[in-house]
Design a protein around this motif. Structure first.
Motif, PDB file in Angstrom:
ATOM      1  N   ASN A 100      43.901  28.671  43.285  1.00 24.93           N
ATOM      2  CA  ASN A 100      45.232  29.267  43.279  1.00 24.93           C
ATOM      3  C   ASN A 100      45.468  30.246  44.428  1.00 24.93           C
ATOM      4  O   ASN A 100      46.524  30.871  44.513  1.00 24.93           O
ATOM      5  CB  ASN A 100      45.479  29.983  41.947  1.00 24.93           C
ATOM      6  CG  ASN A 100      44.447  31.080  41.676  1.00 24.93           C
ATOM      7  OD1 ASN A 100      43.653  31.440  42.551  1.00 24.93           O
ATOM      8  ND2 ASN A 100      44.459  31.610  40.464  1.00 24.93           N
ATOM      9  N   GLY A 101      44.471  30.413  45.313  1.00 21.85           N
ATOM     10  CA  GLY A 101      44.645  31.287  46.467  1.00 21.85           C
ATOM     11  C   GLY A 101      44.544  32.766  46.163  1.00 21.85           C
ATOM     12  O   GLY A 101      44.751  33.599  47.054  1.00 21.85           O
ATOM     13  N   GLU A 102      44.250  33.139  44.919  1.00 24.96           N
ATOM     14  CA  GLU A 102      44.174  34.554  44.561  1.00 24.96           C
ATOM     15  C   GLU A 102      42.725  35.033  44.576  1.00 24.96           C
ATOM     16  O   GLU A 102      41.804  34.286  44.249  1.00 24.96           O
ATOM     17  CB  GLU A 102      44.779  34.774  43.176  1.00 24.96           C
ATOM     18  CG  GLU A 102      46.259  34.427  43.100  1.00 24.96           C
ATOM     19  CD  GLU A 102      46.825  34.675  41.712  1.00 24.96           C
ATOM     20  OE1 GLU A 102      46.055  35.131  40.833  1.00 24.96           O
ATOM     21  OE2 GLU A 102      48.024  34.415  41.512  1.00 24.96           O
ATOM     22  N   TRP A 103      42.557  36.300  44.936  1.00 22.26           N
ATOM     23  CA  TRP A 103      41.212  36.881  44.956  1.00 22.26           C
ATOM     24  C   TRP A 103      40.665  36.993  43.541  1.00 22.26           C
ATOM     25  O   TRP A 103      41.314  37.529  42.654  1.00 22.26           O
ATOM     26  CB  TRP A 103      41.232  38.260  45.613  1.00 22.26           C
ATOM     27  CG  TRP A 103      41.553  38.262  47.079  1.00 22.26           C
ATOM     28  CD1 TRP A 103      42.650  38.790  47.665  1.00 22.26           C
ATOM     29  CD2 TRP A 103      40.769  37.689  48.114  1.00 22.26           C
ATOM     30  NE1 TRP A 103      42.603  38.594  49.024  1.00 22.26           N
ATOM     31  CE2 TRP A 103      41.450  37.916  49.336  1.00 22.26           C
ATOM     32  CE3 TRP A 103      39.552  37.004  48.164  1.00 22.26           C
ATOM     33  CZ2 TRP A 103      40.968  37.490  50.559  1.00 22.26           C
ATOM     34  CZ3 TRP A 103      39.076  36.575  49.393  1.00 22.26           C
ATOM     35  CH2 TRP A 103      39.769  36.822  50.572  1.00 22.26           C
ATOM     36  N   THR A 104      39.460  36.468  43.359  1.00 22.62           N
ATOM     37  CA  THR A 104      38.787  36.507  42.065  1.00 22.62           C
ATOM     38  C   THR A 104      37.580  37.430  42.171  1.00 22.62           C
ATOM     39  O   THR A 104      36.744  37.258  43.065  1.00 22.62           O
ATOM     40  CB  THR A 104      38.324  35.097  41.657  1.00 22.62           C
ATOM     41  OG1 THR A 104      39.472  34.242  41.531  1.00 22.62           O
ATOM     42  CG2 THR A 104      37.570  35.134  40.338  1.00 22.62           C
ATOM     43  N   PRO A 105      37.456  38.420  41.287  1.00 20.46           N
ATOM     44  CA  PRO A 105      36.328  39.350  41.385  1.00 20.46           C
ATOM     45  C   PRO A 105      35.015  38.711  40.961  1.00 20.46           C
ATOM     46  O   PRO A 105      34.971  37.887  40.053  1.00 20.46           O
ATOM     47  CB  PRO A 105      36.718  40.485  40.432  1.00 20.46           C
ATOM     48  CG  PRO A 105      37.630  39.832  39.440  1.00 20.46           C
ATOM     49  CD  PRO A 105      38.385  38.776  40.200  1.00 20.46           C
ATOM     50  N   THR A 106      33.946  39.094  41.634  1.00 19.30           N
ATOM     51  CA  THR A 106      32.597  38.746  41.196  1.00 19.30           C
ATOM     52  C   THR A 106      31.988  39.988  40.544  1.00 19.30           C
ATOM     53  O   THR A 106      32.594  41.062  40.518  1.00 19.30           O
ATOM     54  CB  THR A 106      31.714  38.302  42.369  1.00 19.30           C
ATOM     55  OG1 THR A 106      31.408  39.444  43.186  1.00 19.30           O
ATOM     56  CG2 THR A 106      32.440  37.248  43.218  1.00 19.30           C
ATOM     57  N   ASP A 107      30.786  39.839  40.014  1.00 19.50           N
ATOM     58  CA  ASP A 107      30.103  40.993  39.435  1.00 19.50           C
ATOM     59  C   ASP A 107      29.182  41.673  40.438  1.00 19.50           C
ATOM     60  O   ASP A 107      28.329  42.481  40.057  1.00 19.50           O
ATOM     61  CB  ASP A 107      29.328  40.589  38.182  1.00 19.50           C
ATOM     62  CG  ASP A 107      28.235  39.570  38.481  1.00 19.50           C
ATOM     63  OD1 ASP A 107      28.188  39.037  39.618  1.00 19.50           O
ATOM     64  OD2 ASP A 107      27.424  39.292  37.577  1.00 19.50           O
ATOM     65  N   CYS A 108      29.351  41.375  41.723  1.00 23.57           N
ATOM     66  CA  CYS A 108      28.575  42.027  42.776  1.00 23.57           C
ATOM     67  C   CYS A 108      29.325  43.304  43.183  1.00 23.57           C
ATOM     68  O   CYS A 108      30.334  43.238  43.889  1.00 23.57           O
ATOM     69  CB  CYS A 108      28.394  41.098  43.970  1.00 23.57           C
ATOM     70  SG  CYS A 108      27.415  41.819  45.309  1.00 23.57           S
ATOM     71  N   VAL A 109      28.830  44.452  42.726  1.00 22.76           N
ATOM     72  CA  VAL A 109      29.512  45.734  42.917  1.00 22.76           C
ATOM     73  C   VAL A 109      28.520  46.754  43.469  1.00 22.76           C
ATOM     74  O   VAL A 109      27.400  46.870  42.957  1.00 22.76           O
ATOM     75  CB  VAL A 109      30.110  46.249  41.595  1.00 22.76           C
ATOM     76  CG1 VAL A 109      30.800  47.592  41.807  1.00 22.76           C
ATOM     77  CG2 VAL A 109      31.085  45.232  41.016  1.00 22.76           C
ATOM     78  N   ALA A 110      28.932  47.495  44.478  1.00 20.34           N
ATOM     79  CA  ALA A 110      28.110  48.571  45.044  1.00 20.34           C
ATOM     80  C   ALA A 110      28.927  49.856  45.048  1.00 20.34           C
ATOM     81  O   ALA A 110      30.124  49.844  45.337  1.00 20.34           O
ATOM     82  CB  ALA A 110      27.668  48.224  46.461  1.00 20.34           C
TER      83      ALA A 110
END
Length: 226
Positions: A100-110
């Motif tokens: 859908n062209g939208e940014w999807t969050p991953t669980d990679c967080v710093a």
């Protein structure tokens, strides 16, 4: 007879002998004191930071102060400095992406924990698998998102494109690409960075996308300036 440092009273006669009193400047920064045992400048003991320690929320240099002379007087001290910038890394799990062209969050967080300037590098792998017909064109990009709001930098990972003739059977294939991006990030207090990814494009009629996935997202960071 008096000077700016010695005050002399008396006339020197037997019944009025001379008396000498030291004049100590009353400034609070004047370490010289007149004590019952004489004039004294108190011993100054510098205090540093224990080796391997870190003090303050925004310091990247630690100072070591070592008494190099024991009980000698005047004292001998050795002073040295060590860089102690904070650093870290984070990794996340694979994430399936909607087309859908939208940014999807991953669980990679710093989390960048303190004020300063950080050099941040993010890496990820993109995979597209499809049974596609003529004029199918799908691609995956990834980016760094700050504090779940601002997209700092975007970068293409992999593209899956077909341009063979419309007639005939479709073509099944998986394409994999890897990318990295580096960005200097200025932090006023603290900041959270997350790897996000997006899939977009056109899927032709009678075509099937079997996998759109960002894989092995990771972030490494280190502080480069206070």
């Amino acid at each position: 007879m008096s000077t700016s440092c010695i005050q002399v009273t008396g006339t020197g006669r037997p019944n009025d002998p001379y008396e000498l009193e030291p004049v100590v400047h009353p400034d609070d920064c004047n370490a010289l004191r007149c004590t019952p045992d004489g004039l004294l400048v108190p011993r100054t003991v510098p205090v540093g930071i224990e080796r391997g320690g870190n003090i303050g929320a925004s310091r990247s240099v630690d100072i070591d102060v070592t008494d190099a002379g024991g009980e000698n007087c005047p004292d001998t001290w050795t002073i040295g400095a060590r860089l102690t910038p904070v650093y870290g890394q984070a990794a996340g799990q694979n994430r399936t992406l909607p087309l859908n062209g939208e940014w999807t969050p991953t669980d990679c967080v710093a989390t960048l924990p303190e004020p300063g300037v950080y050099q941040v590098t993010a890496m990820a792998v993109g995979q597209i698998c499809a049974t596609a017909r003529y004029s199918t064109n799908v691609w995956i990009s990834f980016a760094l998102q700050r504090d779940d709001e601002v997209i700092l930098t975007g970068y293409g990972l992999v593209q899956h494109q077909y341009g063979f003739p419309a007639a005939g059977n479709g073509y099944q294939a998986c394409h994999v690409g890897q990318g990295s991006l580096t960005r200097n990030v200025v932090v006023g207090d603290r900041a959270t960075l997350r790897v996000v990814a997006a899939a977009q494009g056109r899927v032709a009629e009678n075509s099937t996308v079997q996998r759109l996935e960002v894989r092995a997202p990771r972030i490494s960071w280190h502080k480069i300036s206070d």
